[in-house]
Design a protein around this motif. Structure first.
Motif, PDB file in Angstrom:
ATOM      1  N   TYR A 136       0.818  -1.358   0.038  1.00 12.06           N
ATOM      2  CA  TYR A 136      -0.095  -0.073   0.004  1.00 12.06           C
ATOM      3  C   TYR A 136       0.862   1.192  -0.051  1.00 12.06           C
ATOM      4  CZ  TYR A 136      -4.156  -2.864   1.239  1.00 12.06           C
ATOM      5  OH  TYR A 136      -5.216  -3.604   1.074  1.00 12.06           O
ATOM      6  N   ILE A 189       1.039   5.146   4.783  1.00 10.74           N
ATOM      7  CA  ILE A 189      -0.076   5.731   5.541  1.00 10.74           C
ATOM      8  C   ILE A 189       0.109   6.673   6.720  1.00 10.74           C
ATOM      9  CG2 ILE A 189      -1.603   3.621   4.823  1.00 10.74           C
ATOM     10  CD1 ILE A 189      -1.351   2.598   7.646  1.00 10.74           C
ATOM     11  N   CYS A 231       1.784   5.929   9.324  1.00  5.82           N
ATOM     12  CA  CYS A 231       1.549   5.583  10.764  1.00  5.82           C
ATOM     13  C   CYS A 231       2.892   5.829  11.707  1.00  5.82           C
ATOM     14  CB  CYS A 231       1.265   4.039  10.506  1.00  5.82           C
ATOM     15  SG  CYS A 231       2.970   2.999  10.045  1.00  5.82           S
ATOM     16  N   GLU A 257       5.064   4.211  12.376  1.00  4.63           N
ATOM     17  CA  GLU A 257       6.030   2.879  13.044  1.00  4.63           C
ATOM     18  C   GLU A 257       7.265   2.831  12.570  1.00  4.63           C
ATOM     19  OE1 GLU A 257       5.133   0.614  15.520  1.00  4.63           O
ATOM     20  OE2 GLU A 257       3.302   2.041  15.672  1.00  4.63           O
ATOM     21  N   VAL A 285       8.452  -3.617  10.312  1.00  2.00           N
ATOM     22  CA  VAL A 285       7.274  -3.074  10.932  1.00  2.00           C
ATOM     23  C   VAL A 285       6.211  -2.484   9.892  1.00  2.00           C
ATOM     24  CG1 VAL A 285       8.049  -2.758  13.113  1.00  2.00           C
ATOM     25  CG2 VAL A 285       8.125  -0.849  11.541  1.00  2.00           C
ATOM     26  N   PRO A 302       3.272  -1.350   7.933  1.00  4.22           N
ATOM     27  CA  PRO A 302       2.026  -2.298   7.720  1.00  4.22           C
ATOM     28  C   PRO A 302       1.599  -2.148   6.259  1.00  4.22           C
ATOM     29  CG  PRO A 302       1.499  -0.216   8.481  1.00  4.22           C
ATOM     30  CD  PRO A 302       3.047  -0.315   8.685  1.00  4.22           C
ATOM     31  N   SER A 303       2.225  -1.161   5.617  1.00  4.29           N
ATOM     32  CA  SER A 303       2.001  -0.911   4.053  1.00  4.29           C
ATOM     33  C   SER A 303       2.770  -2.032   3.443  1.00  4.29           C
ATOM     34  CB  SER A 303       2.343   0.294   3.504  1.00  4.29           C
ATOM     35  OG  SER A 303       1.182   1.247   4.099  1.00  4.29           O
ATOM     36  N   HIS A 304       3.981  -2.622   4.115  1.00  4.60           N
ATOM     37  CA  HIS A 304       4.621  -3.687   3.125  1.00  4.60           C
ATOM     38  C   HIS A 304       5.604  -2.987   2.259  1.00  4.60           C
ATOM     39  CE1 HIS A 304       2.746  -6.754   5.544  1.00  4.60           C
ATOM     40  NE2 HIS A 304       1.793  -6.336   4.846  1.00  4.60           N
ATOM     41  N   SER A 338       6.592  -8.410  10.108  1.00  5.81           N
ATOM     42  CA  SER A 338       5.436  -8.578  11.227  1.00  5.81           C
ATOM     43  C   SER A 338       4.252  -8.681  10.601  1.00  5.81           C
ATOM     44  CB  SER A 338       5.652  -7.224  12.045  1.00  5.81           C
ATOM     45  OG  SER A 338       5.057  -6.211  11.214  1.00  5.81           O
ATOM     46  N   ARG A 376       1.871  -7.184  11.235  1.00  6.21           N
ATOM     47  CA  ARG A 376       0.954  -5.732  10.959  1.00  6.21           C
ATOM     48  C   ARG A 376       0.915  -5.674   9.422  1.00  6.21           C
ATOM     49  NH1 ARG A 376       1.437  -2.174  14.976  1.00  6.21           N
ATOM     50  NH2 ARG A 376       0.998  -0.324  13.494  1.00  6.21           N
ATOM     51  N   SER A 377      -0.544  -5.078   9.154  1.00  8.74           N
ATOM     52  CA  SER A 377      -0.577  -4.731   8.096  1.00  8.74           C
ATOM     53  C   SER A 377      -1.934  -3.554   7.617  1.00  8.74           C
ATOM     54  CB  SER A 377      -1.263  -5.906   6.869  1.00  8.74           C
ATOM     55  OG  SER A 377      -2.434  -6.292   7.532  1.00  8.74           O
ATOM     56  N   VAL A 378      -1.805  -2.982   6.786  1.00 10.70           N
ATOM     57  CA  VAL A 378      -2.810  -1.847   6.508  1.00 10.70           C
ATOM     58  C   VAL A 378      -4.436  -2.347   6.902  1.00 10.70           C
ATOM     59  CG1 VAL A 378      -3.936  -0.245   5.064  1.00 10.70           C
ATOM     60  CG2 VAL A 378      -1.533  -0.500   5.123  1.00 10.70           C
ATOM     61  N   MET A 419      -3.822   8.240  10.664  1.00 13.91           N
ATOM     62  CA  MET A 419      -2.327   8.126  10.669  1.00 13.91           C
ATOM     63  C   MET A 419      -1.670   9.207   9.530  1.00 13.91           C
ATOM     64  SD  MET A 419      -2.202   4.179  11.103  1.00 13.91           S
ATOM     65  CE  MET A 419      -2.126   3.515  12.485  1.00 13.91           C
TER      66      MET A 419
END
Ligand code: SF4
Ligand code: SF4
Lengths: 486, 346
Positions: free
Chosen positions: A411, A414, A416, A418, A462, A464-466, B13, B15-17, B280
């Motif tokens: 993605y 975003i 975040c 992190e 970490v 989350p959008s990879h 990890s 975690r993902s969107v 965010m």
């Protein structure tokens, strides 16, 4: 603590005016170190373990840490690269068809920043030429056909009295062992220990953190070869002139901490310190911060804050090889990962092809990704013909799904934050990632300290959008190296 | 054996969107449920209509741009639910749909979609309808009316583009005691009457759906913070700075200015602090930046309430801070490990 106090007491240079000598730099450094350590000492009042700011807690998978080290049989052929260390490759000194016995020098060091290579097995030289290496390139290697009937003990050895050597002789002897940083850095050990006296190294930091998930070979070495390690530490202290040594160990290895605590000398020159289990605790600057509270100035080496970092595996082998007068012919490494049937720590001759190694431990056909080193900073190999070298601390076999998974959807950032929270160098990976998307590589280095990134992988881990942040940073660094700003 | 080449790190990890967003939706559900219990069918219809419009709008733009659907990331759902919670429960559905469309189309897609938006999309939608339908957005109906589960408020099904009918008669029929038709903030501002903390906590005040459930909002926030799906520092900064500002004013003139408790519990401050300021994409990422950002929201909210023409300031405070976020990030870059501290840029 004594050495640190001494540093703090040094007069500051303010008002003195700069003198073009080494002294001001050293004092400045000492003041810098001193200021940090005051803060650090305050912080230490509230905690019992050393640690650093930021970092991550991945799943550690240290199951192999309780398994004793075992020896693997010899492969039929060993492929020994000439360039297993940082510096000039060794010079081959054998011919095709020549018989060599285990421990014999088959390639000599080419100058000071180079290392000799020793025959890892008794056998005959079958070929000398280019073979696939871990880097994906072809490299000059000596291929040995191993005499399977041979007993394979090390016959070439010159036991010597290390205590009688002076510093120069000691450093020369260390070079002869062919030892380099076995944690993966592969910097020649004798060069690293040869710090100029005016640098004033006050502490030898012994890295037993082993913060990479899956790897446990350092752990087993500390438990099983404690005496070798203590001897190696004393040699290293003598070679580098460091008056004290601190062994830092993550607190997920209580047996290693106990084993070492029991073996410490009475004079108090060597101590052991538990560290919080957190990645990347074992990186040089985070480790020095965790143990000494000193922050290595950007772009400088640990010596700038009076410290020198060596890995436990390197020092354990130093303590074993030096008095025996042997060369490095094998090493302990971790073979693990979900696609391995009998994971564990194995003594593996240098030059063992990965194919043979993985057959021995029963790598399943689901293995899709073979990693040399740990999963956070190691690299995948393209061919199973690649051999184990001095710097191979682990071989991990992952089925595709166990690692990055079925290519998770990427993605946009975003925001975040992190990645900012975990970067141990306090960088802003989100911003760097945005800039790299726009190919503003120069701006990344100029404004956002791209060069300080040491590719530890915390940010990618970490996100989350990879977003493949680390990969993007590598591209950006490579671009900047090729197109230097003038 | 086919080999895969990848670059490190080889671990990621879990975690993902999707996961983060799903948990945000989850933690909003109790708030939604409470508002439906309070206001009945009208609130439910509004929630569904606004959220559905947001999803449909997002999908529409996916189609137009020939992109795969982005509904799976749940962010449009969050926008829809949050937006609905900031509207009066009897808000005409067609106006709610307009708000939803504007939120996604202008608040999000125009900026480039997920993560690229500068302003909180839900607040963009809300700001748009506040400017377009000033009467409807201040038309309130009583909570806990007897027929709330059997009939809709007359305004709910207003014909699109028409002025909604007057609710006064209908409200009288509902026979709810002490309904004033004004929010606690408006009553404080214009009549200098403050509601008690208990009024707020029990939901017995006039307000938009998401403004009357401070406890549930806080619980959702604590859950998200505990699971590390939300930056608690922003929430703490917003609430802390708002309370501190309110306290200072009360010290100066206790007869005029309300207590910090009133300030914290009234209006959309709680919802804004927990679920909107923490968005965010529109908040800073630097350690110092998040505190500054949160403090700006808290202070500006109180300032608007006390000195602005409006009764409620949370929305504009957050939008204002959103606009400042990139700037805050720029000037609060963390000191890089190993860099000398003496302000010397290396
Ligand atoms: S890889 Fe670089 S940017 Fe990412 S966390 Fe590590 S040091 Fe920071
Ligand atoms: S972790 Fe990923 S999504 Fe979050 S701020 Fe960093 S780059 Fe953006």
């Amino acid at each position: 603590m004594k050495a640190e106090v001494k540093l703090d007491d040094l007069p500051l240079q303010d008002g003195e005016g700069r003198k073009p000598s080494a002294a001001p730099a050293r004092r400045e450094r000492a003041a810098h170190a001193g200021r940090r350590s005051l803060l650090f000492r305050l912080a230490s009042l509230f905690r019992s373990k050393g640690t650093f700011a930021h970092g991550i807690h991945p799943a550690y998978h240290k199951e192999t840490g309780s398994l004793p080290i075992r020896r693997l049989p010899f492969a039929s052929h060993l492929v020994v690269p000439l360039a297993q260390h940082i510096g000039k490759p060794a010079l081959c000194c054998v011919n095709v068809g020549q018989e060599v016995s285990r421990g014999e020098v088959i390639a000599t060091a080419d100058g000071r920043i180079s290392l000799p290579v020793h025959a890892p097995a008794t056998g005959v030289v079958e070929a000398i030429g280019l073979m696939p290496a871990a880097s994906g390139k072809m490299e000059e290697c000596i291929t040995l056909r191993v005499y399977q009937a041979d007993g394979q003990e090390v016959r070439v050895r010159k036991p010597r009295d290390v205590d009688a050597m002076n510093r120069q002789e000691l450093l020369a002897a260390i070079q002869h062992t062919g030892l380099c940083g076995l944690g993966g850095a592969t910097f020649p050990a004798h060069v690293k220990l040869d710090v100029p006296a005016e640098m004033g190294i006050d502490t030898l930091v012994v890295n037993g953190a082993e913060c990479e998930p899956f790897l446990t070979c350092d752990h087993r070495i500390m438990v099983e070869r404690t005496q070798d390690l203590m001897r190696g530490i004393r040699y290293a202290m003598r070679a580098s002139g460091a008056p004290r040594a601190i062994i830092g160990i993550e607190d997920n290895k209580p047996d290693a901490i106990a084993a070492i605590a029991a073996a410490l000398p009475d004079d108090g020159s060597i101590s052991v310190q538990a560290l919080e289990t957190k990645y990347p605790q074992g990186a040089e600057d985070t480790l020095i911060y965790a143990l000494l509270g000193r922050e290595i100035p950007a772009g400088q080496r640990p010596a700038a804050v009076g410290a020198l970092v060596n890995n436990v595996m390197t020092l354990a082998y130093l303590g074993r090889l030096l008095p025996a007068g042997e060369g490095l012919v094998e090493r302990v490494l971790t073979v693990a990962g979900p696609a391995v049937e009998s994971p564990g720590n194995y003594i593996v001759p240098i030059g063992t092809p990965l194919r043979f190694l993985l057959e021995q431990v029963g790598a399943t056909s689901s293995a899709k990704e073979i990693i040399l080193g740990g999963p956070m900073m190691g690299m995948t190999v393209s061919s199973l013909d690649v051999p184990v070298t001095k710097g191979t601390s682990g071989v991990l076999a992952f089925a595709a799904a166990a690692t990055a998974g079925e290519a998770p959807r990427v993605y946009p950032c975003i925001g975040c934050g992190e990645c900012v929270k975990v970067c141990p160098r306090f960088l802003n990976p989100a911003q760097l990632g945005l800039l790299s998307g726009k190919r503003e590589y120069v701006e990344m280095a100029a404004q956002f300290n791209l060069d300080r990134c040491f590719e530890c992988g915390c940010c990618s881990y970490v996100c989350p959008s990879h977003i493949p942040l680390v990969q993007q940073f590598r591209v950006a660094k490579a671009y900047n190296r090729k197109n230097p700003v003038t | 054996m086919s080999m895969e080449l990848r670059t490190s790190p080889h671990l990621v990890s879990d975690r993902s969107v999707e996961r983060i967003m799903k948990h945000v939706v989850l933690s909003l559900l109790p708030v939604c449920a409470f508002s439906v219990w309070q206001y009945g069918l009208s609130a439910l219809a509004l929630l569904l209509a606004v959220t559905a419009t947001c999803l449909a709008t997002e999908r529409l733009f996916n189609r137009a741009a020939d992109q795969p659907s982005t509904l799976g990331d749940w962010s449009a759902t969050i926008t829809g639910v949050l937006l609905a919670l900031t509207l009066p429960p009897a808000f005409p559905l067609w106006m709610g749909a307009v708000a939803g469309f504007v939120a996604i189309a202008i608040g999000k897609v125009l900026f480039g979609g997920l993560g690229c938006n500068v302003f909180n999309p839900a607040l963009i939608g809300r700001a748009f309808v506040q400017a377009s339908f000033p009467a409807a957005i201040t038309t309130w109906v009583p909570a806990f009316s007897a027929q709330r589960f059997t009939e809709f408020a007359p305004t709910t099904f207003t014909v699109p583009l028409m002025i909604p009918p007057d609710v006064a008669d209908w409200v009288k029929q509902q026979a709810v005691d002490a309904f004033t038709g004004a929010t606690p903030l408006a009553r404080w501002k214009f009549e200098n009457v403050t509601a008690s903390a208990w009024d707020f906590l029990s939901g017995a005040v006039t307000a938009s759906a998401g403004e009357t459930s401070a406890i549930l909002i806080l619980a959702g926030g604590i859950y998200l913070a505990a699971r590390k799906f939300m930056d608690w520092r922003i929430t703490v900064a917003v609430l802390g700075s708002a309370a501190l500002t309110a306290w200072l004013f009360q010290m100066v003139d206790p007869s005029h200015y309300p207590s910090p408790t009133f300030v914290l519990l009234s209006g959309g401050l709680m919802l804004g602090a927990v679920f909107m300021a923490t968005d965010m994409a529109t908040s800073p990422v630097t350690p110092l930046g998040v505190w500054i950002y949160g403090a700006v929201i808290g202070v500006v909210t109180v300032m608007i309430r006390y000195f602005g023409g409006l009764t409620e300031g949370v929305m504009y405070a957050i939008l204002f801070a959103n606009a400042m976020a990139p700037l805050i990030d720029k000037y609060t870059q963390p000191r890089v490990f190993g860099a000398r501290q003496q302000g010397k840029k290396q």
